[in-house]
Design a protein around this motif. Structure first.
Motif, PDB file in Angstrom:
ATOM      1  N   ILE A  78       0.843  -1.200   0.000  1.00 29.80           N
ATOM      2  CA  ILE A  78       0.000   0.000   0.000  1.00 29.80           C
ATOM      3  C   ILE A  78       0.879   1.251   0.000  1.00 29.80           C
ATOM      4  CG2 ILE A  78      -1.896   1.195   1.143  1.00 29.80           C
ATOM      5  CD1 ILE A  78      -2.736  -1.371   2.446  1.00 29.80           C
ATOM      6  N   PHE A  79       0.685   2.096  -0.978  1.00 26.45           N
ATOM      7  CA  PHE A  79       1.503   3.304  -1.141  1.00 26.45           C
ATOM      8  C   PHE A  79       0.917   4.459  -0.343  1.00 26.45           C
ATOM      9  CE2 PHE A  79       4.625   2.341  -4.406  1.00 26.45           C
ATOM     10  CZ  PHE A  79       4.154   1.133  -4.880  1.00 26.45           C
ATOM     11  N   LEU A  80       1.533   4.752   0.811  1.00 26.43           N
ATOM     12  CA  LEU A  80       1.071   5.885   1.612  1.00 26.43           C
ATOM     13  C   LEU A  80       2.223   6.844   1.903  1.00 26.43           C
ATOM     14  CD1 LEU A  80      -1.469   3.933   3.824  1.00 26.43           C
ATOM     15  CD2 LEU A  80      -1.981   5.488   1.943  1.00 26.43           C
ATOM     16  N   VAL A  81       3.125   6.928   0.940  1.00 33.82           N
ATOM     17  CA  VAL A  81       4.126   8.002   0.940  1.00 33.82           C
ATOM     18  C   VAL A  81       3.554   9.104   0.049  1.00 33.82           C
ATOM     19  CG1 VAL A  81       6.105   6.515   1.396  1.00 33.82           C
ATOM     20  CG2 VAL A  81       5.407   6.938  -0.969  1.00 33.82           C
ATOM     21  N   PRO A  82       4.108  10.330   0.125  1.00 34.87           N
ATOM     22  CA  PRO A  82       3.532  11.427  -0.659  1.00 34.87           C
ATOM     23  C   PRO A  82       3.448  11.088  -2.160  1.00 34.87           C
ATOM     24  CG  PRO A  82       5.120  12.277   0.920  1.00 34.87           C
ATOM     25  CD  PRO A  82       5.231  10.786   0.972  1.00 34.87           C
ATOM     26  N   ASP A  83       2.447  11.638  -2.818  1.00 32.99           N
ATOM     27  CA  ASP A  83       2.212  11.324  -4.228  1.00 32.99           C
ATOM     28  C   ASP A  83       3.464  11.525  -5.078  1.00 32.99           C
ATOM     29  OD1 ASP A  83      -0.608  10.687  -4.058  1.00 32.99           O
ATOM     30  OD2 ASP A  83      -0.895  12.788  -3.555  1.00 32.99           O
ATOM     31  N   MET A  84       4.216  12.586  -4.811  1.00 31.09           N
ATOM     32  CA  MET A  84       5.387  12.890  -5.629  1.00 31.09           C
ATOM     33  C   MET A  84       6.550  11.930  -5.391  1.00 31.09           C
ATOM     34  SD  MET A  84       4.785  15.076  -7.786  1.00 31.09           S
ATOM     35  CE  MET A  84       3.098  14.541  -7.803  1.00 31.09           C
ATOM     36  N   VAL A  85       6.474  11.168  -4.316  1.00 30.21           N
ATOM     37  CA  VAL A  85       7.564  10.260  -3.968  1.00 30.21           C
ATOM     38  C   VAL A  85       7.264   8.842  -4.470  1.00 30.21           C
ATOM     39  CG1 VAL A  85       8.695   9.194  -1.959  1.00 30.21           C
ATOM     40  CG2 VAL A  85       8.135  11.627  -1.910  1.00 30.21           C
ATOM     41  N   GLN A  86       5.988   8.570  -4.722  1.00 26.75           N
ATOM     42  CA  GLN A  86       5.568   7.191  -4.989  1.00 26.75           C
ATOM     43  C   GLN A  86       6.291   6.554  -6.172  1.00 26.75           C
ATOM     44  OE1 GLN A  86       1.273   6.912  -5.053  1.00 26.75           O
ATOM     45  NE2 GLN A  86       1.097   7.742  -2.984  1.00 26.75           N
ATOM     46  N   SER A 284      -6.457  17.946 -18.236  1.00 25.40           N
ATOM     47  CA  SER A 284      -5.492  17.900 -19.353  1.00 25.40           C
ATOM     48  C   SER A 284      -4.146  17.324 -18.915  1.00 25.40           C
ATOM     49  CB  SER A 284      -5.269  19.307 -19.888  1.00 25.40           C
ATOM     50  OG  SER A 284      -4.606  20.082 -18.907  1.00 25.40           O
ATOM     51  N   GLY A 285      -3.933  17.211 -17.596  1.00 26.57           N
ATOM     52  CA  GLY A 285      -2.636  16.737 -17.111  1.00 26.57           C
ATOM     53  C   GLY A 285      -1.650  17.874 -16.867  1.00 26.57           C
ATOM     54  N   LYS A 286      -2.050  19.110 -17.194  1.00 24.75           N
ATOM     55  CA  LYS A 286      -1.142  20.264 -17.000  1.00 24.75           C
ATOM     56  C   LYS A 286      -0.793  20.465 -15.537  1.00 24.75           C
ATOM     57  CE  LYS A 286      -1.181  23.741 -20.605  1.00 24.75           C
ATOM     58  NZ  LYS A 286      -2.428  23.563 -21.396  1.00 24.75           N
ATOM     59  N   PHE A 287      -1.789  20.332 -14.667  1.00 32.46           N
ATOM     60  CA  PHE A 287      -1.505  20.516 -13.247  1.00 32.46           C
ATOM     61  C   PHE A 287      -0.482  19.482 -12.772  1.00 32.46           C
ATOM     62  CE2 PHE A 287      -2.125  18.984  -8.920  1.00 32.46           C
ATOM     63  CZ  PHE A 287      -1.682  20.101  -8.231  1.00 32.46           C
ATOM     64  N   ALA A 288      -0.685  18.226 -13.163  1.00 30.61           N
ATOM     65  CA  ALA A 288       0.230  17.157 -12.735  1.00 30.61           C
ATOM     66  C   ALA A 288       1.656  17.471 -13.193  1.00 30.61           C
ATOM     67  CB  ALA A 288      -0.230  15.813 -13.283  1.00 30.61           C
ATOM     68  N   GLU A 289       1.755  17.893 -14.449  1.00 34.40           N
ATOM     69  CA  GLU A 289       3.069  18.220 -15.024  1.00 34.40           C
ATOM     70  C   GLU A 289       3.747  19.337 -14.232  1.00 34.40           C
ATOM     71  OE1 GLU A 289       3.705  20.034 -19.191  1.00 34.40           O
ATOM     72  OE2 GLU A 289       2.520  18.198 -19.451  1.00 34.40           O
ATOM     73  N   GLU A 290       2.948  20.364 -13.924  1.00 35.00           N
ATOM     74  CA  GLU A 290       3.460  21.528 -13.208  1.00 35.00           C
ATOM     75  C   GLU A 290       3.894  21.150 -11.785  1.00 35.00           C
ATOM     76  OE1 GLU A 290       0.680  24.893 -13.435  1.00 35.00           O
ATOM     77  OE2 GLU A 290       1.094  25.144 -11.286  1.00 35.00           O
ATOM     78  N   TRP A 291       3.095  20.321 -11.137  1.00 41.30           N
ATOM     79  CA  TRP A 291       3.384  19.919  -9.751  1.00 41.30           C
ATOM     80  C   TRP A 291       4.652  19.072  -9.697  1.00 41.30           C
ATOM     81  CZ3 TRP A 291       4.485  19.996  -5.104  1.00 41.30           C
ATOM     82  CH2 TRP A 291       4.177  19.071  -4.125  1.00 41.30           C
ATOM     83  N   ILE A 292       4.818  18.185 -10.687  1.00 39.70           N
ATOM     84  CA  ILE A 292       6.029  17.354 -10.720  1.00 39.70           C
ATOM     85  C   ILE A 292       7.268  18.238 -10.893  1.00 39.70           C
ATOM     86  CG2 ILE A 292       7.281  15.599 -12.069  1.00 39.70           C
ATOM     87  CD1 ILE A 292       4.401  14.493 -12.762  1.00 39.70           C
ATOM     88  N   GLU A 293       7.154  19.228 -11.787  1.00 38.43           N
ATOM     89  CA  GLU A 293       8.271  20.145 -12.031  1.00 38.43           C
ATOM     90  C   GLU A 293       8.581  20.947 -10.769  1.00 38.43           C
ATOM     91  OE1 GLU A 293       7.808  22.360 -15.782  1.00 38.43           O
ATOM     92  OE2 GLU A 293       8.987  23.907 -14.733  1.00 38.43           O
ATOM     93  N   GLU A 294       7.540  21.452 -10.121  1.00 36.45           N
ATOM     94  CA  GLU A 294       7.697  22.217  -8.881  1.00 36.45           C
ATOM     95  C   GLU A 294       8.374  21.353  -7.806  1.00 36.45           C
ATOM     96  OE1 GLU A 294       6.668  25.173  -7.297  1.00 36.45           O
ATOM     97  OE2 GLU A 294       6.511  24.515  -5.194  1.00 36.45           O
ATOM     98  N   TYR A 295       7.906  20.115  -7.693  1.00 37.06           N
ATOM     99  CA  TYR A 295       8.466  19.204  -6.694  1.00 37.06           C
ATOM    100  C   TYR A 295       9.953  18.965  -6.955  1.00 37.06           C
ATOM    101  CZ  TYR A 295       9.166  15.211  -3.690  1.00 37.06           C
ATOM    102  OH  TYR A 295       9.661  14.369  -2.729  1.00 37.06           O
ATOM    103  N   LYS A 297      11.990  20.890  -8.240  1.00 40.45           N
ATOM    104  CA  LYS A 297      12.786  22.092  -7.931  1.00 40.45           C
ATOM    105  C   LYS A 297      12.890  22.312  -6.425  1.00 40.45           C
ATOM    106  CE  LYS A 297      10.444  25.157 -10.161  1.00 40.45           C
ATOM    107  NZ  LYS A 297       9.764  26.133 -11.023  1.00 40.45           N
ATOM    108  N   GLY A 298      12.362  21.387  -5.622  1.00 40.04           N
ATOM    109  CA  GLY A 298      12.393  21.551  -4.168  1.00 40.04           C
ATOM    110  C   GLY A 298      11.132  22.202  -3.625  1.00 40.04           C
ATOM    111  N   ALA A 299      10.096  22.257  -4.440  1.00 44.93           N
ATOM    112  CA  ALA A 299       8.776  22.756  -4.029  1.00 44.93           C
ATOM    113  C   ALA A 299       8.798  24.139  -3.383  1.00 44.93           C
ATOM    114  CB  ALA A 299       8.087  21.735  -3.118  1.00 44.93           C
ATOM    115  N   PRO A 300       9.426  25.131  -4.041  1.00 45.25           N
ATOM    116  CA  PRO A 300       9.529  26.471  -3.434  1.00 45.25           C
ATOM    117  C   PRO A 300       8.170  27.101  -3.140  1.00 45.25           C
ATOM    118  CG  PRO A 300      10.136  26.547  -5.777  1.00 45.25           C
ATOM    119  CD  PRO A 300      10.046  25.098  -5.396  1.00 45.25           C
ATOM    120  N   THR A 301       7.194  26.873  -4.003  1.00 44.91           N
ATOM    121  CA  THR A 301       5.870  27.471  -3.785  1.00 44.91           C
ATOM    122  C   THR A 301       5.243  26.941  -2.498  1.00 44.91           C
ATOM    123  OG1 THR A 301       5.650  27.446  -6.182  1.00 44.91           O
ATOM    124  CG2 THR A 301       3.656  27.946  -4.939  1.00 44.91           C
ATOM    125  N   LEU A 302       5.520  25.659  -2.222  1.00 45.69           N
ATOM    126  CA  LEU A 302       4.991  25.022  -1.022  1.00 45.69           C
ATOM    127  C   LEU A 302       5.663  25.592   0.221  1.00 45.69           C
ATOM    128  CD1 LEU A 302       3.168  22.489  -1.742  1.00 45.69           C
ATOM    129  CD2 LEU A 302       4.801  21.204  -0.409  1.00 45.69           C
TER     130      LEU A 302
END
Ligand SMILES: NC(=O)C1=CN([C@@H]2O[C@H](COP(=O)(O)OP(=O)(O)OC[C@H]3O[C@@H](n4cnc5c(N)ncnc54)[C@H](O)[C@@H]3O)[C@@H](O)[C@H]2O)C=CC1
Ligand SMILES: CC(=O)[C@](C)(O)C(=O)O
Ligand SMILES: [Mg+2]
Ligand SMILES: [Mg+2]
Length: 332
Positions: A78-86, A284-295, A297-302
């Motif tokens: 069962i994958f219960l690590v953060p989505d970006m780490v999975q 469209s998958g744009k959000f996913a793409e953007e979030w992966i890129e942000e992640y 980069k060290g997730a500065p927005t977060l």
């Protein structure tokens, strides 16, 4: 009305002899590991390193293993690590040890729906998505209840994937409330949309903006906090228990009239149009793409977003006000 599965529709039989590896011991991981163990299932906790989660799991009576050791010994992962780490955990720690007829289980469809993880055909892939935060999933279970969940099957190699998803939902406590079937696509898109425009993004900005308007107009921050942030819980509790009609019955005629008129003026067609844009960006998958890129980069927005919230006036005032209102809250 969609079919609602409850305790009588689900049996633990399909998984009672299986070993379950819960990867991650955060918000959902802890709740799942404890609820499944309390339901009599065999649970291993798999973690990347001996950090904070490791200690928390030990305090809860688990003997955590390194991720790959948990996977090697498990039938259900069962994958219960953060989505970006999975996907990294999958690639490095799971895929090399995958055996035919193992199960890969998710609490959110992100990695499967956006194809960040592409499992072989010889495993079952399904999801149990609790519709509530992890600590509540645990709290309700301990008190004899459960948080509702959605279940979905992406790959059914064994022919038993749905029964196993219901079994896990039962062990989690979700069928004490009710479970509805969905798809990975529907769960992923609606979950992201809800947290962005409403549950996390929308409500936070609505409350903070209302607070700021009052403070900028010269009202005391404490009064503004009570009005625009603190009282929200009571209104939402009323909606949760009695619907909009029940909530409206509990507030004054004046609030109803003001609310009907100003509510639609503030949350207008323009806002709806923007919500539709947000949905499109998710689909469209744009959000996913953007979030992966942000992640990556060290997730500065977060990081900056959290800092900005923490240092805001509303958060500082909130610390005092919460002390006052929690003192008055009945212990249950
Ligand atoms: N938080 C929630 O209430 C909900 C979460 N979900 C889903 O559940 C899954 C888990 O989310 P959360 O419980 O919020 O995660 P979390 O962020 O609370 O837990 C993270 C766990 O993974 C570990 N971890 C963090 N970074 C790591 C890394 N780089 N490598 C390996 N392990 C790492 C942490 O030590 C911790 O044990 C996600 O798929 C999420 O979308 C679904 C419904 C609600
Ligand atoms: C708590 C929950 O359901 C969320 C908001 O979807 C999440 O934490 O991702
Ligand atoms: Mg959610
Ligand atoms: Mg979510």
């Amino acid at each position: 009305m969609a079919k609602v599965y409850t305790d009588k529709d689900a049996s633990l039989d399909p998984i009672k002899d299986k070993t379950i590896a819960v990867l991650g011991y955060g918000s959902q991981g802890r709740a799942w590991a404890l609820n499944l163990r309390d339901s009599g299932l065999k649970v291993l906790v798999g973690l990347e390193r001996e950090g904070n989660s490791w200690k928390v799991a030990e305090n809860d009576g688990f003997r955590p293993l390194y991720t790959e050791d948990a996977v090697k010994n498990a039938d259900i992962v069962i994958f219960l690590v953060p989505d970006m780490v999975q996907r990294y955990v999958y690639r490095e720690r799971v895929q090399p040890y995958l055996r035919d007829s193992m199960d890969l289980v998710f609490a959110h469809g992100f990695n499967i729906h956006y194809r960040l993880i592409e499992p072989p055909k010889t495993v079952d892939v399904y999801m149990i998505a609790p519709k509530g935060p992890g600590p509540i999933v645990r709290e309700y279970f301990v008190k004899g209840g459960g948080v509702p969940a959605l279940v979905a099957v992406h790959q059914n190699y064994s022919g038993k994937a749905f029964e196993k998803a219901l079994a896990i939902a039962k062990a989690l406590g979700a069928t004490r409330a009710g479970v509805i079937e969905t798809t990975f696509k529907e769960e992923t898109e609606t979950d992201l949309f809800g947290e962005q425009v409403d549950l996390v993004g929308g409500i936070t900005q609505l409350m903070r903006t209302a607070f700021q308007v009052l403070v900028e107009a010269g009202y005391q921050p404490e009064i503004a906090y009570y009005e625009t942030i603190n009282e929200m819980k009571m209104i939402v509790d009323l909606i949760y228990e009695k619907g909009f009609t029940g909530m409206l019955k509990a507030v004054s005629e004046t609030a109803k009239y003001g609310g009907f008129t100003a509510g639609k003026y503030v949350i207008n067609e323009d806002v709806k149009k923007r919500m539709k844009e947000v949905l499109e960006r998710i689909r469209s998958g744009k959000f996913a793409e953007e979030w992966i890129e942000e992640y990556n980069k060290g997730a500065p927005t977060l990081v900056n977003g959290l800092k900005e919230v923490e240092n805001s006036l509303e958060e500082q005032v909130g610390r005092q006000i919460r002390e006052i209102s929690l003192r008055g809250k009945p212990k249950s």
